[in-house]
Each structure stands twice: as C-alpha cells, then as structure tokens.
Design a protein around this motif. Structure first.
Motif, PDB file in Angstrom:
ATOM      1  N   ASP A  30     -53.612-115.004  56.033  1.00  0.00           N
ATOM      2  CA  ASP A  30     -52.824-114.615  54.752  1.00  0.00           C
ATOM      3  C   ASP A  30     -53.556-115.296  53.455  1.00  0.00           C
ATOM      4  OD1 ASP A  30     -50.019-115.723  56.783  1.00  0.00           O
ATOM      5  OD2 ASP A  30     -50.523-113.514  55.990  1.00  0.00           O
ATOM      6  N   THR A  31     -54.763-115.876  53.831  1.00  0.00           N
ATOM      7  CA  THR A  31     -55.185-116.831  52.578  1.00  0.00           C
ATOM      8  C   THR A  31     -56.689-116.389  52.378  1.00  0.00           C
ATOM      9  OG1 THR A  31     -53.999-118.729  53.150  1.00  0.00           O
ATOM     10  CG2 THR A  31     -55.927-119.085  51.910  1.00  0.00           C
ATOM     11  N   ASN A  53     -57.301-110.651  52.342  1.00  0.00           N
ATOM     12  CA  ASN A  53     -55.978-111.131  52.689  1.00  0.00           C
ATOM     13  C   ASN A  53     -54.967-110.114  52.182  1.00  0.00           C
ATOM     14  OD1 ASN A  53     -56.501-111.847  49.998  1.00  0.00           O
ATOM     15  ND2 ASN A  53     -54.956-113.219  49.981  1.00  0.00           N
ATOM     16  N   ASN A  54     -55.257-109.139  51.321  1.00  0.00           N
ATOM     17  CA  ASN A  54     -54.192-108.159  50.825  1.00  0.00           C
ATOM     18  C   ASN A  54     -54.650-106.850  51.442  1.00  0.00           C
ATOM     19  OD1 ASN A  54     -52.999-109.701  49.048  1.00  0.00           O
ATOM     20  ND2 ASN A  54     -54.489-109.578  47.401  1.00  0.00           N
ATOM     21  N   ASP A  55     -55.388-106.916  52.775  1.00  0.00           N
ATOM     22  CA  ASP A  55     -55.749-105.858  53.463  1.00  0.00           C
ATOM     23  C   ASP A  55     -56.709-104.614  53.119  1.00  0.00           C
ATOM     24  OD1 ASP A  55     -52.354-105.956  55.311  1.00  0.00           O
ATOM     25  OD2 ASP A  55     -54.282-107.255  55.497  1.00  0.00           O
ATOM     26  N   ASP A  90     -78.215-101.184  67.108  1.00  0.00           N
ATOM     27  CA  ASP A  90     -76.773-102.110  66.763  1.00  0.00           C
ATOM     28  C   ASP A  90     -77.120-103.396  67.635  1.00  0.00           C
ATOM     29  OD1 ASP A  90     -74.766 -99.303  66.912  1.00  0.00           O
ATOM     30  OD2 ASP A  90     -75.475-100.361  65.375  1.00  0.00           O
ATOM     31  N   THR A  91     -77.984-103.744  68.523  1.00  0.00           N
ATOM     32  CA  THR A  91     -78.094-104.868  69.054  1.00  0.00           C
ATOM     33  C   THR A  91     -78.535-106.214  68.302  1.00  0.00           C
ATOM     34  OG1 THR A  91     -79.114-103.894  71.082  1.00  0.00           O
ATOM     35  CG2 THR A  91     -79.707-106.051  70.698  1.00  0.00           C
ATOM     36  N   ALA A  92     -77.351-107.298  68.334  1.00  0.00           N
ATOM     37  CA  ALA A  92     -77.519-108.217  67.190  1.00  0.00           C
ATOM     38  C   ALA A  92     -76.551-109.401  68.048  1.00  0.00           C
ATOM     39  CB  ALA A  92     -77.131-107.799  65.943  1.00  0.00           C
ATOM     40  N   LEU A  93     -76.652-110.545  67.164  1.00  0.00           N
ATOM     41  CA  LEU A  93     -75.419-111.234  67.458  1.00  0.00           C
ATOM     42  C   LEU A  93     -74.609-111.024  66.252  1.00  0.00           C
ATOM     43  CD1 LEU A  93     -74.448-114.190  68.443  1.00  0.00           C
ATOM     44  CD2 LEU A  93     -75.503-115.196  66.489  1.00  0.00           C
ATOM     45  N   TYR A  94     -72.901-110.799  66.526  1.00  0.00           N
ATOM     46  CA  TYR A  94     -72.191-110.639  65.662  1.00  0.00           C
ATOM     47  C   TYR A  94     -71.325-111.761  65.293  1.00  0.00           C
ATOM     48  CZ  TYR A  94     -73.428-105.639  66.014  1.00  0.00           C
ATOM     49  OH  TYR A  94     -74.061-104.184  66.058  1.00  0.00           O
ATOM     50  N   TYR A  95     -71.165-112.091  64.292  1.00  0.00           N
ATOM     51  CA  TYR A  95     -70.170-113.034  63.890  1.00  0.00           C
ATOM     52  C   TYR A  95     -69.178-112.686  62.695  1.00  0.00           C
ATOM     53  CZ  TYR A  95     -73.530-114.026  60.078  1.00  0.00           C
ATOM     54  OH  TYR A  95     -74.501-113.968  59.140  1.00  0.00           O
ATOM     55  N   CYS A  96     -68.096-113.411  62.707  1.00  0.00           N
ATOM     56  CA  CYS A  96     -67.209-113.258  61.474  1.00  0.00           C
ATOM     57  C   CYS A  96     -67.010-114.494  60.728  1.00  0.00           C
ATOM     58  CB  CYS A  96     -65.753-112.945  62.246  1.00  0.00           C
ATOM     59  SG  CYS A  96     -65.083-114.323  62.983  1.00  0.00           S
ATOM     60  N   GLY A  97     -66.650-114.195  59.339  1.00  0.00           N
ATOM     61  CA  GLY A  97     -66.683-115.387  58.278  1.00  0.00           C
ATOM     62  C   GLY A  97     -65.603-115.346  57.703  1.00  0.00           C
ATOM     63  N   ALA A  98     -65.090-116.149  56.784  1.00  0.00           N
ATOM     64  CA  ALA A  98     -63.975-116.292  55.985  1.00  0.00           C
ATOM     65  C   ALA A  98     -64.372-116.930  54.618  1.00  0.00           C
ATOM     66  CB  ALA A  98     -63.008-117.114  56.639  1.00  0.00           C
ATOM     67  N   ASP A  99     -64.040-116.561  53.765  1.00  0.00           N
ATOM     68  CA  ASP A  99     -63.814-116.898  52.338  1.00  0.00           C
ATOM     69  C   ASP A  99     -62.819-116.345  51.503  1.00  0.00           C
ATOM     70  OD1 ASP A  99     -66.893-118.221  50.784  1.00  0.00           O
ATOM     71  OD2 ASP A  99     -65.083-118.377  49.917  1.00  0.00           O
ATOM     72  N   TRP A 100     -62.731-117.108  50.162  1.00  0.00           N
ATOM     73  CA  TRP A 100     -61.726-116.355  49.382  1.00  0.00           C
ATOM     74  C   TRP A 100     -61.547-114.783  48.994  1.00  0.00           C
ATOM     75  CZ3 TRP A 100     -58.183-119.734  49.234  1.00  0.00           C
ATOM     76  CH2 TRP A 100     -58.429-121.050  49.218  1.00  0.00           C
ATOM     77  N   THR A 101     -63.075-114.200  48.985  1.00  0.00           N
ATOM     78  CA  THR A 101     -63.233-112.966  48.820  1.00  0.00           C
ATOM     79  C   THR A 101     -64.300-112.484  49.621  1.00  0.00           C
ATOM     80  OG1 THR A 101     -64.781-113.303  46.956  1.00  0.00           O
ATOM     81  CG2 THR A 101     -62.608-112.935  46.336  1.00  0.00           C
ATOM     82  N   CYS A 102     -64.586-111.231  49.526  1.00  0.00           N
ATOM     83  CA  CYS A 102     -65.517-110.522  50.517  1.00  0.00           C
ATOM     84  C   CYS A 102     -66.885-110.833  49.824  1.00  0.00           C
ATOM     85  CB  CYS A 102     -65.383-109.151  50.757  1.00  0.00           C
ATOM     86  SG  CYS A 102     -63.879-108.685  51.927  1.00  0.00           S
ATOM     87  N   ILE A 103     -67.770-111.648  50.286  1.00  0.00           N
ATOM     88  CA  ILE A 103     -69.178-111.806  49.728  1.00  0.00           C
ATOM     89  C   ILE A 103     -69.984-111.778  50.779  1.00  0.00           C
ATOM     90  CG2 ILE A 103     -68.043-113.142  47.693  1.00  0.00           C
ATOM     91  CD1 ILE A 103     -68.651-115.802  49.037  1.00  0.00           C
TER      92      ILE A 103
END
Length: 119
Positions: A30-31, A53-55, A90-103
């Motif tokens: 949500d944030t 956060n606004n989809d 496509d072989t790689a380490l995949y990870y997710c991140g979080a921040d206020w905006t997509c950077i």
C-alpha cells in the motif's frame, strides 16, 4: 523496516514458464513501489518491471516485454513475476526491491532467488 523474501526460482528449460514470488512485510504494497530485478554472473543488475502502490506498471527492459508480467496480491502481501518463453540468457539471480517510486536502485531488497534456464 521493509522485509522482502523471494521464492519460486529453480531450473527451467528453454521455452518454459516460471512464476516468482516476492513476499513483503505487512502494508508494504500500500505504501511502496515493488520492482523486480536480476543480475547474471559478471554483469550489472537489470531492472525488469515495477508496480507502484497505485498499481501502475512500468516495464524497464525491452527484452522482457511480452514475456514477463508483474502482478500483485494485496491479501497475500505478495508481488509476482510471471515469466514465459524463458531463454538461457534469462539465467540470473532474481530479486525484488521496494522504494517510494520505481527507481533503478531501491532502498530495500530481498536476497533473491536463482533462475537457471538450460536444456
């Protein structure tokens, strides 16, 4: 503090589909914007897709357009990366991140899940 845990990686054959999950701590979706990234051995990180956060969705890498999509499940506090038509590159380490905006470099990130595409 935001906690992110990826899962769903593994060994796939060329042409296969795979869905990765990014489980986030409560209220994160949500944030914050959540982005998916990957890093192959000997290469720098690549931003793939991001959902705000606004989809709103951003695709950051042309070579995954039409093959990778991103979705969000608020009830499970989880963001998914749906991958199809997998290629050896496509072989790689995949990870997710979080921040206020997509950077490109996000403040919070998980440890990642390995995806290996090989016949």
């Amino acid at each position: 503090q935001v906690h992110l845990v990826e899962s769903g990686g593994g060994l796939a054959q060329p042409g296969d589909s795979l869905t990765l999950s990014c489980a986030a701590s409560e209220a994160t979706l949500d944030t914050y914007a959540i982005g998916w990234f990957r890093q192959a051995p000997g290469k720098g990180p690549e931003g793939l897709l991001c959902i705000t956060n606004n989809d709103q969705i951003k695709v950051n890498l042309d070579e995954v357009k039409g093959r990778f999509t991103i979705s969000k499940d608020y009830a499970k506090n989880t963001v998914y990366l749906h991958m199809s038509g997998l290629k050896p590159e496509d072989t790689a380490l995949y990870y997710c991140g979080a921040d206020w905006t997509c950077i490109q470099t996000m403040r919070f990130r998980g440890r990642g899940t390995q995806v290996t595409v090989s016949s």
